[in-house]
Write an enzyme that holds these catalytic residues in place. Structure first.
Site, mmCIF file in Angstrom:
data_model
loop_
_atom_site.group_PDB
_atom_site.id
_atom_site.type_symbol
_atom_site.label_atom_id
_atom_site.label_comp_id
_atom_site.label_asym_id
_atom_site.label_seq_id
_atom_site.Cartn_x
_atom_site.Cartn_y
_atom_site.Cartn_z
ATOM 1 N N MET A 65 -15.195 18.485 -4.677
ATOM 2 C CA MET A 65 -15.572 19.830 -4.254
ATOM 3 C C MET A 65 -15.286 20.831 -5.363
ATOM 4 O O MET A 65 -14.691 20.492 -6.375
ATOM 5 C CB MET A 65 -14.818 20.204 -2.984
ATOM 6 C CG MET A 65 -15.226 19.388 -1.774
ATOM 7 S SD MET A 65 -16.955 19.555 -1.333
ATOM 8 C CE MET A 65 -16.955 21.189 -0.631
ATOM 9 N N CYS A 66 -15.626 22.055 -5.134
ATOM 10 C CA CYS A 66 -15.481 23.112 -6.132
ATOM 11 C C CYS A 66 -15.232 24.434 -5.419
ATOM 12 O O CYS A 66 -15.238 24.515 -4.197
ATOM 13 C CB CYS A 66 -16.745 23.257 -6.982
ATOM 14 S SG CYS A 66 -17.462 21.720 -7.589
ATOM 15 N N ARG A 67 -15.023 25.462 -6.219
ATOM 16 C CA ARG A 67 -15.067 26.853 -5.769
ATOM 17 C C ARG A 67 -15.983 27.573 -6.734
ATOM 18 O O ARG A 67 -15.937 27.312 -7.950
ATOM 19 C CB ARG A 67 -13.696 27.510 -5.790
ATOM 20 C CG ARG A 67 -12.610 26.847 -4.935
ATOM 21 C CD ARG A 67 -12.714 27.210 -3.443
ATOM 22 N NE ARG A 67 -13.655 26.337 -2.735
ATOM 23 C CZ ARG A 67 -13.925 26.439 -1.437
ATOM 24 N NH1 ARG A 67 -13.371 27.414 -0.722
ATOM 25 N NH2 ARG A 67 -14.765 25.600 -0.867
ATOM 26 N N VAL A 83 -15.058 26.508 -10.638
ATOM 27 C CA VAL A 83 -14.003 25.559 -11.003
ATOM 28 C C VAL A 83 -14.302 24.270 -10.249
ATOM 29 O O VAL A 83 -14.758 24.299 -9.103
ATOM 30 C CB VAL A 83 -12.599 26.091 -10.683
ATOM 31 C CG1 VAL A 83 -12.243 27.225 -11.626
ATOM 32 C CG2 VAL A 83 -12.460 26.556 -9.232
ATOM 33 N N ASN A 100 -21.408 23.553 -4.749
ATOM 34 C CA ASN A 100 -20.098 23.317 -4.134
ATOM 35 C C ASN A 100 -20.335 22.318 -3.004
ATOM 36 O O ASN A 100 -20.948 22.659 -1.988
ATOM 37 C CB ASN A 100 -19.550 24.649 -3.606
ATOM 38 C CG ASN A 100 -18.356 24.503 -2.667
ATOM 39 O OD1 ASN A 100 -18.106 25.390 -1.871
ATOM 40 N ND2 ASN A 100 -17.637 23.413 -2.745
#
Length: 274
Positions: free
Chosen positions: A1-3, A88, A115
């Protein structure tokens, strides 16, 4: 996952949007507050921004964690922009693509981030490879699900689709092939932001004098933040936000709600200001 986070508005230093907020993207790399999958986003980061009157954005991407890059700290302090997209990364699978796998992906004036994750990659999306040209496939920036989803979006943009249709149709196609996919997509051309909420959190902050921010989660505790419902397409400019329900390919109705496939889609909701 990401932000991830996107912004369009008045000119601001990168740091004011990414580093200075108490829960900004910088802090979300190790302490996200709303992340549902994964805990630390230390597998790469990137920021793309628009400078002056140049419609083509610059990018700065690295394979390591954002907090370990002192050069980025200097850039964020002095570089100013009217629009950006930054992310990120928490890699779903290990790989050798290093910073090439870090968002934002780019083509021409566009910046893109994903994301989420596509279970069963690459096999689950193999049937969709036939919708791309050989040049599209050979031009993938990285060998991961996010880069492939970007190729699907970009092919639609190049075919003349507007940003909203390109994201909505790509989400429907990928979710049809991999029903458990999480597909929060974020796209900007420096003037508008288009995003989907599909399996993870999405918020926006907008109003007079502040421009528009769309992000995985709020970067501060301002009560003006609004959460976007799951299965929703967001389109925004500096002065307008529009939310449109997306149809789930498994049910044919907005929001994945069980019911007849021919149910009418609710009208978009809109927010305007000057």
């Amino acid at each position: 996952m990401c932000r991830h986070v996107a912004y369009v508005g008045g000119e601001e230093p990168l740091g004011r949007l990414l580093v200075e907020p108490p829960h900004g993207l910088y802090r979300q790399s190790w302490a996200p507050r709303h992340q549902r999958h994964g805990t630390v986003n230390a597998d790469g980061f990137g920021v793309g921004w628009y400078a002056g009157g140049d419609p083509v954005p610059a990018r700065y991407r690295r394979a390591g964690p954002i907090w370990a890059d002192l050069s980025f700290a200097d850039l964020a302090r002095v570089v100013r922009t009217r629009a950006l997209l930054a992310a990120v990364r928490d890699a779903t699978l290990s790989g050798a693509d290093a910073e090439a796998a870090a968002a934002p992906f780019a083509a021409g004036r566009w910046l893109f981030s994903h994301n989420g994750a596509v279970p069963g990659w690459p096999g689950s999306l193999a049937p969709l490879a036939g919708t791309l040209t050989a040049a599209d496939v050979l031009s993938l920036e990285a060998r991961n699900d996010s880069a492939f989803v970007w190729a699907l979006v970009l092919a639609r943009l190049r075919a003349g689709d507007d940003a909203g249709r390109a994201l909505a149709d790509t989400v429907a196609e990928v979710a049809g092939a991999a029903p458990a996919a999480r597909l929060n997509l974020l796209l900007t051309d420096g003037d508008t932001i288009t995003a989907t909420a599909w399996g993870d959190t999405l918020w926006y902050l907008a109003g007079p004098g502040r421009g528009t921010v769309v992000a995985s989660e709020p970067y501060d505790d301002d009560p003006a933040w609004r959460e976007v419902a799951d299965r929703t397409l967001l389109t925004a400019s500096r002065t307008e936000v529009q939310l449109t329900p997306l149809k789930d390919p498994g049910t044919g109705v907005p929001g994945g709600t069980p019911g007849p496939a021919d149910d009418a889609t609710p009208a978009p909701t809109e927010e305007h200001w000057t």
